[in-house]
Design a protein around this motif. Structure first.
Motif, PDB file in Angstrom:
ATOM      1  N   PRO A 194     -12.715  -4.693  21.829  1.00 63.89           N
ATOM      2  CA  PRO A 194     -11.366  -5.109  22.244  1.00 63.89           C
ATOM      3  C   PRO A 194     -10.733  -6.161  21.344  1.00 63.89           C
ATOM      4  O   PRO A 194      -9.542  -6.433  21.445  1.00 63.89           O
ATOM      5  N   LEU A 195     -11.552  -6.760  20.467  1.00 66.09           N
ATOM      6  CA  LEU A 195     -10.989  -7.701  19.495  1.00 66.09           C
ATOM      7  C   LEU A 195     -11.394  -7.163  18.130  1.00 66.09           C
ATOM      8  O   LEU A 195     -12.578  -7.166  17.780  1.00 66.09           O
ATOM      9  N   MET A 196     -10.438  -6.665  17.386  1.00 65.15           N
ATOM     10  CA  MET A 196     -10.780  -5.908  16.183  1.00 65.15           C
ATOM     11  C   MET A 196     -10.047  -6.516  14.994  1.00 65.15           C
ATOM     12  O   MET A 196      -8.863  -6.841  15.088  1.00 65.15           O
ATOM     13  N   TYR A 197     -10.786  -6.651  13.892  1.00 64.07           N
ATOM     14  CA  TYR A 197     -10.163  -7.182  12.675  1.00 64.07           C
ATOM     15  C   TYR A 197      -9.802  -6.018  11.755  1.00 64.07           C
ATOM     16  O   TYR A 197     -10.628  -5.135  11.510  1.00 64.07           O
ATOM     17  N   MET A 198      -8.588  -6.011  11.261  1.00 66.58           N
ATOM     18  CA  MET A 198      -8.193  -4.991  10.282  1.00 66.58           C
ATOM     19  C   MET A 198      -7.369  -5.684   9.202  1.00 66.58           C
ATOM     20  O   MET A 198      -7.013  -6.856   9.331  1.00 66.58           O
ATOM     21  N   ARG A 199      -7.111  -4.953   8.136  1.00 66.44           N
ATOM     22  CA  ARG A 199      -6.261  -5.520   7.094  1.00 66.44           C
ATOM     23  C   ARG A 199      -5.237  -4.467   6.698  1.00 66.44           C
ATOM     24  O   ARG A 199      -5.608  -3.324   6.391  1.00 66.44           O
ATOM     25  N   PHE A 200      -3.945  -4.830   6.781  1.00 62.47           N
ATOM     26  CA  PHE A 200      -2.887  -3.911   6.352  1.00 62.47           C
ATOM     27  C   PHE A 200      -2.349  -4.443   5.037  1.00 62.47           C
ATOM     28  O   PHE A 200      -1.615  -5.445   5.027  1.00 62.47           O
ATOM     29  N   GLY A 201      -2.728  -3.824   3.938  1.00 62.27           N
ATOM     30  CA  GLY A 201      -2.370  -4.374   2.630  1.00 62.27           C
ATOM     31  C   GLY A 201      -2.971  -5.760   2.511  1.00 62.27           C
ATOM     32  O   GLY A 201      -4.173  -5.937   2.676  1.00 62.27           O
ATOM     33  N   TYR A 202      -2.102  -6.765   2.305  1.00 64.11           N
ATOM     34  CA  TYR A 202      -2.595  -8.133   2.177  1.00 64.11           C
ATOM     35  C   TYR A 202      -2.540  -8.893   3.497  1.00 64.11           C
ATOM     36  O   TYR A 202      -2.819 -10.082   3.536  1.00 64.11           O
ATOM     37  N   VAL A 203      -2.161  -8.211   4.548  1.00 60.50           N
ATOM     38  CA  VAL A 203      -1.956  -8.934   5.813  1.00 60.50           C
ATOM     39  C   VAL A 203      -3.152  -8.738   6.750  1.00 60.50           C
ATOM     40  O   VAL A 203      -3.463  -7.608   7.138  1.00 60.50           O
ATOM     41  N   PRO A 204      -3.842  -9.832   7.126  1.00 62.97           N
ATOM     42  CA  PRO A 204      -4.924  -9.680   8.102  1.00 62.97           C
ATOM     43  C   PRO A 204      -4.328  -9.415   9.485  1.00 62.97           C
ATOM     44  O   PRO A 204      -3.287  -9.986   9.825  1.00 62.97           O
ATOM     45  N   ALA A 205      -4.975  -8.534  10.235  1.00 64.54           N
ATOM     46  CA  ALA A 205      -4.430  -8.200  11.562  1.00 64.54           C
ATOM     47  C   ALA A 205      -5.552  -8.216  12.594  1.00 64.54           C
ATOM     48  O   ALA A 205      -6.681  -7.814  12.309  1.00 64.54           O
ATOM     49  N   ILE A 206      -5.197  -8.698  13.788  1.00 69.05           N
ATOM     50  CA  ILE A 206      -6.154  -8.704  14.893  1.00 69.05           C
ATOM     51  C   ILE A 206      -5.590  -7.789  15.967  1.00 69.05           C
ATOM     52  O   ILE A 206      -4.447  -7.967  16.407  1.00 69.05           O
ATOM     53  N   ILE A 207      -6.375  -6.801  16.376  1.00 72.11           N
ATOM     54  CA  ILE A 207      -5.889  -5.850  17.377  1.00 72.11           C
ATOM     55  C   ILE A 207      -6.575  -6.187  18.706  1.00 72.11           C
ATOM     56  O   ILE A 207      -7.803  -6.228  18.791  1.00 72.11           O
ATOM     57  N   VAL A 208      -5.757  -6.394  19.715  1.00 70.96           N
ATOM     58  CA  VAL A 208      -6.260  -6.861  21.016  1.00 70.96           C
ATOM     59  C   VAL A 208      -6.124  -5.717  22.019  1.00 70.96           C
ATOM     60  O   VAL A 208      -5.025  -5.205  22.233  1.00 70.96           O
TER      61      VAL A 208
END
Ligand code: HEM
Length: 498
Positions: A65-79
């Motif tokens: 339920p707490l996931m780290y991803m990276r979109f290009g140079y932008v770090p993203a956290i998916i909740v």
């Protein structure tokens, strides 16, 4: 002398070594949430398809339920769970209450001077307070009641005509026009369905802005590529920005020149009044007025009516739920007159239908993106400053650990339950929650209740083209709102006794 020189050099090298080691260990000690492996440069962008809310929900099943991803140079956290959403929107709300840079908003909304994409800070706080107190208060909402009654009445009249002709109607198009008309009347004091805007007409330009706004823009993820504008989006946004600007300037001028004494002030009147009085305690000029006008237009036009469209689609597939709602309305209102806004308060089954619809089909399945303003630790995971925070309310609404039998439309699941949709219960947050939660919630709920009640009370419905209710196509298309992929075509039968 020589040996002392070497000693200093050795000590300096050792210091650098320890410093680097420490830095490296510190980096290692930081634990990021789990997530899918990224590719060089693009990160995880390739994992997002046409319906990113569904793609992210599938990935969360694997990674948590707490996931780290990276979109290009932008770090993203998916909740993707109620517990995690509560951490981001309540426990650490202040850290995550900003919005990321958004290329389209930047161009169309006067460098993000709108409310929905403004960065967290004094400007956003003041503008939000102003909008809530002056434009979206109960008093203001009530002042537009006669307009809403008239517009919904006009829609019912045209559907009644279709019913007496036995004709099929495109309900998606009909209620989308209703949404646009009501928003225009509330914001500008007049409808714009004609060529007032530019050659393409009002609705087409707004639809184009919505479509482009939802298109992933490489410039948002690769700051350097933004300048090259490989997708041509920036150019199109700049063109749209000119069209909007011309339109808003014209409206503002018309309002300023008008000597008419209005009983109900529209949003332009109120905003211009505040600007001219100089009573706003923050920078507030025409750019701010125009940015907020566009913001409210986009935020209000399609949101409530999309929820109504999904509710009717689900009720068509479950005729016993449709009958139950019709019975509740009949008990309250009878069959001799149409529903009034004052009737829809406290209708238990109506509210259950709306909650269940917004659970299954949240209007904004990923809310709007939030951004972290500083480094923060959540559940012992490190969240970097300037991470994009995506709350997947669609995933929460479809999670079998949260909702038994999640794919089935069962309004009765809310019977005797305290779960509400106003942002306190994190398993159901279609309006978001916390500082950035929707300021139009009261108006949004009122519109959904009123329009849905009116349509269900006045008509019996059947899918057009002899489609069996259970075969109705329910696929979704992702955009600024999560709409039906195919328009809802139905045959109405008028059921009131007049
Ligand atoms: C069924 C109807 C509606 C739904 C489901 C809805 C949902 C939402 C959601 C999910 C957000 C983002 C929350 C977040 O990022 O955490 C939002 C923000 C917003 N909504 Fe609504 N909305 C609705 C109707 C309206 C209406 C009628 C208005 C105004 C006339 C409005 C104005 C706004 C604004 C200005 C924001 C940005 C707030 C900010 O960033 O501070 N919404 N809405």
């Amino acid at each position: 002398m020589m040996s002392i020189h070497w000693l200093w050099t050795a000590l300096a090298l050792a210091a650098v070594w320890f410093f680097l080691q420490d830095l490296f260990l510190m980096k290692k000690r930081k634990r990021f949430p789990p997530g899918p492996k990224g590719l060089p440069i693009i990160g995880n962008l390739h994992l997002l398809g046409k319906n990113p809310h569904q793609d992210l929900a599938k990935l969360a099943k694997k990674h948590g339920p707490l996931m780290y991803m990276r979109f290009g140079y932008v770090p993203a956290i998916i909740v993707s769970s109620p517990e995690a959403a509560e951490k981001f929107l309540k426990t650490y709300d202040q850290v995550f209450a900003s919005r990321p840079y958004h290329e389209s908003s930047w161009h169309v909304s006067y460098e993000q001077r709108n409310l929905s994409f403004a960065q967290y800070g004094p400007y956003w706080r003041n503008m939000r307070k102003l909008c809530i107190l002056q434009l979206l208060s109960s008093h203001k909402i009530n002042s537009f009641l006669p307009m809403r009654r008239e517009e919904v009445g006009t829609l019912v009249k045209s559907l009644k005509q279709a019913a007496s002709d036995g004709a099929a109607v495109d309900l998606s198009a009909a209620i989308s026009s209703l949404g646009a008309n009501m928003s225009c009347l509330m914001i500008f004091g007049k409808k714009y369905m004609d060529k007032d805007f530019d050659d393409r007409g009002f609705r087409d330009v707004i639809q184009e802005a919505l479509r482009l706004g939802a298109t992933p823009n490489l410039g948002d993820y690769f700051p350097l590529l933004g300048v090259l504008d490989l997708q041509g989006l920036t150019r199109r946004f700049k063109d749209l920005a000119k069209v909007f600007d011309k339109f808003f300037e014209k409206i503002i001028d018309e309002h300023l020149q008008s000597q008419e004494h209005k009983q109900t002030k529209d949003v332009v009147d109120i905003m211009m009044g505040i600007m001219q009085s100089g009573e706003a305690e923050f920078e507030f000029d025409r750019r701010h007025v125009k940015a907020v006008l566009l913001d409210l237009l986009v935020a209000s036009m399609d949101t409530s009516v999309t929820a109504v469209e999904w509710a009717i689609s689900e009720l068509l597939r479950r005729p016993e739920a449709m009958r139950k709602l019709q019975k509740e309305l009949e008990d309250k209102v009878g069959l001799e007159r149409t529903v009034e806004e004052s009737d829809v308060e406290g209708l238990e089954y109506l509210d259950m239908v709306i909650k269940e619809t917004m659970r299954l089909h949240p209007v904004a399945p990923l809310l709007l993106p939030h951004e972290s303003m500083e480094d923060c630790a959540v559940d012992d995971f490190h969240i970097q400053k300037k991470s994009r925070i995506i709350i997947n309310v669609y995933a929460i609404g479809h999670d079998p650990n949260v909702w038994p039998d999640p794919e089935t439309f069962i309004p009765e699941r809310f019977k005797d339950s305290n779960i509400d949709l106003r942002g306190q219960d994190f398993q159901l947050i279609p309006f978001g929650s916390g500082r950035r939660g929707c300021p139009g919630l009261q108006l949004g709920i009122l519109l959904v209740r009123f329009v849905l009640a009116q349509l269900v009370h006045c008509f019996n419905w059947e899918p057009a083209d002899n489609i069996k209710p259970t075969d109705l196509d329910m696929s979704e298309t992702f955009g600024l709102v999560l709409a039906r992929a195919k328009h809802l075509k139905v045959v109405p039968t008028y059921r009131l006794q007049e």
